[in-house]
Scaffold this active site. Structure first.
Site, mmCIF file in Angstrom:
data_model
loop_
_atom_site.group_PDB
_atom_site.id
_atom_site.type_symbol
_atom_site.label_atom_id
_atom_site.label_comp_id
_atom_site.label_asym_id
_atom_site.label_seq_id
_atom_site.Cartn_x
_atom_site.Cartn_y
_atom_site.Cartn_z
ATOM 1 N N SER A 37 0.822 -1.219 0.000
ATOM 2 C CA SER A 37 0.000 0.000 0.000
ATOM 3 C C SER A 37 0.853 1.265 0.000
ATOM 4 C CB SER A 37 -0.877 0.051 1.254
ATOM 5 O OG SER A 37 -1.721 -1.050 1.301
ATOM 6 N N HIS A 68 -3.593 0.643 -4.726
ATOM 7 C CA HIS A 68 -3.015 -0.487 -5.461
ATOM 8 C C HIS A 68 -3.437 -0.393 -6.918
ATOM 9 C CE1 HIS A 68 -1.753 -3.055 -2.016
ATOM 10 N NE2 HIS A 68 -2.569 -2.241 -1.388
ATOM 11 N N HIS A 90 -5.419 -9.305 -1.357
ATOM 12 C CA HIS A 90 -5.440 -9.510 0.096
ATOM 13 C C HIS A 90 -6.560 -10.464 0.491
ATOM 14 C CE1 HIS A 90 -3.660 -5.476 -0.498
ATOM 15 N NE2 HIS A 90 -2.906 -5.787 0.543
ATOM 16 N N TYR A 92 -8.385 -10.075 3.050
ATOM 17 C CA TYR A 92 -9.552 -9.301 3.528
ATOM 18 C C TYR A 92 -10.464 -8.848 2.393
ATOM 19 C CZ TYR A 92 -6.807 -5.103 2.355
ATOM 20 O OH TYR A 92 -6.061 -4.163 1.715
ATOM 21 N N GLU A 93 -9.942 -8.869 1.164
ATOM 22 C CA GLU A 93 -10.788 -8.488 0.030
ATOM 23 C C GLU A 93 -11.790 -9.589 -0.304
ATOM 24 O OE1 GLU A 93 -8.621 -6.063 -3.190
ATOM 25 O OE2 GLU A 93 -7.042 -7.212 -2.239
ATOM 26 N N ALA A 120 2.868 -2.211 3.991
ATOM 27 C CA ALA A 120 2.635 -1.160 4.967
ATOM 28 C C ALA A 120 2.242 -1.873 6.253
ATOM 29 C CB ALA A 120 1.507 -0.259 4.495
ATOM 30 N N MET A 218 -1.587 -6.965 7.118
ATOM 31 C CA MET A 218 -2.632 -7.847 6.576
ATOM 32 C C MET A 218 -2.194 -8.537 5.287
ATOM 33 S SD MET A 218 -5.774 -5.170 7.040
ATOM 34 C CE MET A 218 -5.876 -4.109 8.495
ATOM 35 N N SER A 219 -0.896 -8.736 5.124
ATOM 36 C CA SER A 219 -0.430 -9.330 3.860
ATOM 37 C C SER A 219 0.860 -10.112 4.083
ATOM 38 C CB SER A 219 -0.194 -8.220 2.824
ATOM 39 O OG SER A 219 0.921 -7.433 3.188
ATOM 40 N N ASN A 242 2.247 3.710 10.429
ATOM 41 C CA ASN A 242 1.538 4.253 11.607
ATOM 42 C C ASN A 242 1.969 3.438 12.815
ATOM 43 O OD1 ASN A 242 -0.303 2.233 9.983
ATOM 44 N ND2 ASN A 242 -0.835 1.987 12.156
ATOM 45 N N HIS A 254 -6.727 4.897 6.946
ATOM 46 C CA HIS A 254 -6.089 4.370 5.732
ATOM 47 C C HIS A 254 -5.349 5.477 4.977
ATOM 48 C CE1 HIS A 254 -5.301 1.714 2.408
ATOM 49 N NE2 HIS A 254 -5.969 2.477 1.561
HETATM 50 N N1 HPA Z 1 -2.516 -2.772 11.342
HETATM 51 C C1 HPA Z 1 -2.704 -3.676 10.372
HETATM 52 N N2 HPA Z 1 -2.334 -3.443 9.122
HETATM 53 C C2 HPA Z 1 -1.765 -2.266 8.828
HETATM 54 C C3 HPA Z 1 -1.543 -1.281 9.792
HETATM 55 C C4 HPA Z 1 -1.951 -1.552 11.132
HETATM 56 O O1 HPA Z 1 -1.782 -0.739 12.046
HETATM 57 N N3 HPA Z 1 -0.948 -0.239 9.173
HETATM 58 C C5 HPA Z 1 -0.800 -0.585 7.859
HETATM 59 N N4 HPA Z 1 -1.294 -1.815 7.646
#
Ligand code: HPA
Length: 279
Positions: A37, A68, A90, A92-93, A120, A218-219, A242, A254
């Site tokens: 990301s 993406h 992903h 989650y998609e 990310a 998440m990847s 973050n 996001h």
């Molecule tokens: N948590 C999960 N996935 C993420 C985060 C997070 O804080 N930041 C970027 N992808």
């Protein structure tokens, strides 16, 4: 009579996709890169690049998430030929882990021997800051699923692949050396993969800390497992976009993830350019 291969098996579908990519992009690549990301810009600066939208690769799913672009770009970086996934699929998609990892299968059949996975991630370790880069030394698969579940095709790899060194130690050394040469801070850490798409709660982050995680995302983990199954060596780098939930007293957005990715883009790109020819 010789038996015809079943065109519906994963292997045959991956071969079909690999043939399509080879026909459009020419020679095989030895190094591949998956851009997470906000990190997709790297693919825009390749030499003699051929870009193939994911939708035009047979068997590929479509990426739906903001940030993406969804293209496979094959081109040159400092004399090396690389295949770059500008975006990924992903869990989650709603894709299955087979769909999430299908591109890695295709890349392995294209002759890729080294795979760089970027993402990310949220930072848990207090020595990480927003904008830090973290070298993945190991992972925690907390997706509740494994991409190798189901029938095993020995043409890809063995039924019970070893995972004691998912992230190649030699590659880690190269990354550390190149980061040092570039004056970029790069610390090793453990990446925990959760299914998402909701970010974690502060209690979940405390749990992940207790489990030994330094970053959360998440990847990456499904792709790393499938790469190792196929004997492809892996390097993983997280961009800490973050601090994880509850570390700072503010919500995670996001847009912040994408903005931080863009802010560290030049540093990240420079590091990747240094590392790729050494793999
Ligand atoms: N948590 C999960 N996935 C993420 C985060 C997070 O804080 N930041 C970027 N992808």
């Amino acid at each position: 009579m010789t038996e015809q291969p079943n065109p519906d098996t994963l292997y045959e579908r991956a071969e079909h996709a690999a043939r399509t990519v080879r026909a459009r992009a020419g020679a095989d690549a030895h190094v591949a890169l998956v851009l997470g990301s906000g990190l997709g810009a790297f693919a825009d600066d390749l030499e003699d690049a051929v870009a193939i939208p994911f939708a035009e690769v047979p068997g590929f799913a479509r990426s739906t998430v903001e940030g993406h672009a969804g293209r496979l770009v094959v081109g040159g970086v400092g004399g090396a030929r690389v295949a770059v996934m500008q975006g990924r699929f992903h869990f989650y998609e709603g894709y299955t882990l087979e769909e999430v990892t299908f591109p890695v299968r295709v890349l392995s059949l294209l002759g890729v021997k080294s795979l760089i996975l970027t993402n990310a991630a949220g930072g848990l370790n207090n020595s990480l800051r927003q904008g830090s880069l973290m070298l993945i030394s190991d992972h925690l698969n907390l997706l509740g699923a494994n991409p190798l579940r189901g029938a095993n095709d020995p043409r890809f790899g063995v039924r019970f692949p070893d995972m004691s060194e998912v992230y190649d130690r030699g590659f880690q050394e190269i990354a550390i050396q190149e980061a040092h040469a570039a004056g970029t801070e790069l610390r090793r850490g453990v990446y925990a993969a959760l299914a998402g798409p909701s970010y974690e709660t502060p209690a979940e982050i405390r749990m992940l800390r207790a489990l030994g995680a330094d970053a959360v995302g998440m990847s990456t983990v499904p792709e790393a497992i499938v790469a190792r199954h196929a004997g492809v060596k892996v390097l993983g780098i997280s961009c800490i976009t973050n601090m994880a939930a509850g570390v700072l007293d503010k919500p995670i957005e996001h847009s912040e993830v994408i903005e931080t990715g863009e802010r560290v883009r030049a540093t990240f790109t420079d590091l990747l350019r240094r590392i790729i020819p050494k793999l």
